[in-house]
Scaffold this motif. Structure first.
Motif, short mmCIF file in Angstrom:
data_model
loop_
_atom_site.label_atom_id
_atom_site.label_comp_id
_atom_site.label_asym_id
_atom_site.label_seq_id
_atom_site.Cartn_x
_atom_site.Cartn_y
_atom_site.Cartn_z
N GLU A 79 0.38 12.30 -7.01
CA GLU A 79 1.39 11.39 -7.58
C GLU A 79 2.58 12.16 -8.12
O GLU A 79 3.72 11.66 -8.09
N LEU B 100 4.56 13.72 -4.60
CA LEU B 100 5.20 12.84 -3.62
C LEU B 100 6.67 12.54 -3.92
O LEU B 100 7.49 12.52 -2.99
N ARG C 67 -5.76 11.20 8.15
CA ARG C 67 -5.06 9.93 8.01
C ARG C 67 -3.64 10.15 7.49
O ARG C 67 -3.46 10.82 6.46
N LYS C 68 -2.67 9.58 8.18
CA LYS C 68 -1.30 9.62 7.72
C LYS C 68 -1.08 8.43 6.79
O LYS C 68 -1.00 7.29 7.22
N VAL C 69 -0.99 8.70 5.50
CA VAL C 69 -0.85 7.65 4.50
C VAL C 69 0.59 7.18 4.40
O VAL C 69 0.88 6.00 4.25
N ARG C 70 1.50 8.13 4.45
CA ARG C 70 2.94 7.84 4.52
C ARG C 70 3.60 9.02 5.21
O ARG C 70 2.93 9.99 5.56
N ASP C 71 4.89 8.95 5.41
CA ASP C 71 5.57 9.98 6.22
C ASP C 71 5.34 11.39 5.69
O ASP C 71 5.25 12.34 6.48
N ASN C 72 5.24 11.55 4.37
CA ASN C 72 5.09 12.91 3.82
C ASN C 72 3.74 13.10 3.14
O ASN C 72 3.57 14.00 2.31
N PHE C 73 2.75 12.27 3.48
CA PHE C 73 1.44 12.41 2.83
C PHE C 73 0.31 12.17 3.82
O PHE C 73 0.20 11.09 4.42
N TYR C 74 -0.54 13.19 3.99
CA TYR C 74 -1.72 13.11 4.85
C TYR C 74 -2.97 13.33 4.00
O TYR C 74 -2.97 14.13 3.06
#
Length: 209
Positions: free
Chosen positions: A130, A133, A157-164
């Motif tokens: 948190e 990001l 898993r790609k959670v968002r563009d800059n978070f795996y």
């Protein structure tokens, strides 16, 4: 370019290697995930790192962490730096022997292009992610890597563009499902693979071949 880097360039090309050498990677925690991931990244061609960990190497760490018996008692960040330099002596390393305080996240990792979240505890993982990001850096975390067996369940898993997020999302490390070398190693390798693919680009291109 030293001989090690020439060897890496033989596989990925000088242009791609130069691209990776311009990237800085933060390793937040130098234990099972962080130490193994860092070693994969060094062997992939990355040369600029920030290593942060307050802890010392213990014998109980050697079942899964990228250290040696002769390093027991040393600070993990410093021992990992030595092991990384044993692969490539020409690394640019910032080493911090301290806890990753959320208040210092920007100070520690603000100049990094990607950060490996490699904490043990779920609550600490959540706080760190948190805090990272909003910086807009690539963040690669792991959750659910305890025990052994069913290595294929450790998904990326790609959670968002800059978070795996790597892992099965369920099997936390505990007395019944302790942290063991194979699954910890798979997760660390997957973290490194996400970072490498992000900065290296598609390998089916003729660029830099």
């Amino acid at each position: 370019m030293n001989k090690v880097e020439e060897g890496i360039a033989a596989h990925i090309g000088e242009e791609r290697l130069a691209r990776l050498q311009g990237v800085k990677i933060g390793i937040a925690g130098c234990g099972g995930l962080g130490s193994n991931c860092a070693m994969h990244l060094v062997r992939s061609g990355f040369t600029r790192f920030t290593l942060v960990d307050f802890d010392r190497v213990e014998y109980s760490n050697l079942n899964r962490q990228a250290f040696f018996g002769s390093q027991v008692g040393q600070f993990k960040a410093e021992a990992l730096a030595a092991n990384m330099r044993a692969v490539n002596p020409d690394l640019d390393l910032d080493i911090y022997v301290e806890r990753v305080d959320v208040a210092r996240v920007k100070k520690l990792f603000g100049d990094c292009d990607a950060v490996v979240e490699a904490f043990d505890r779920a609550a600490a993982k959540k706080r760190l992610v948190e805090a990272l990001l909003p910086l807009g850096r690539l963040v690669v975390s792991a959750s659910g890597i305890g025990g052994c067996g069913d290595g294929d369940a450790l998904a990326t898993r790609k959670v968002r563009d800059n978070f795996y997020l790597i892992g099965d999302g369920v099997t936390e490390c505990s007395l019944d499902t302790p942290p063991l070398s194979p699954r910890v190693g798979i997760a660390a390798a997957k973290q490194a693979d996400v970072i490498l693919a992000h900065f290296l680009g598609p390998m089916n291109s003729k660029e830099g071949a």
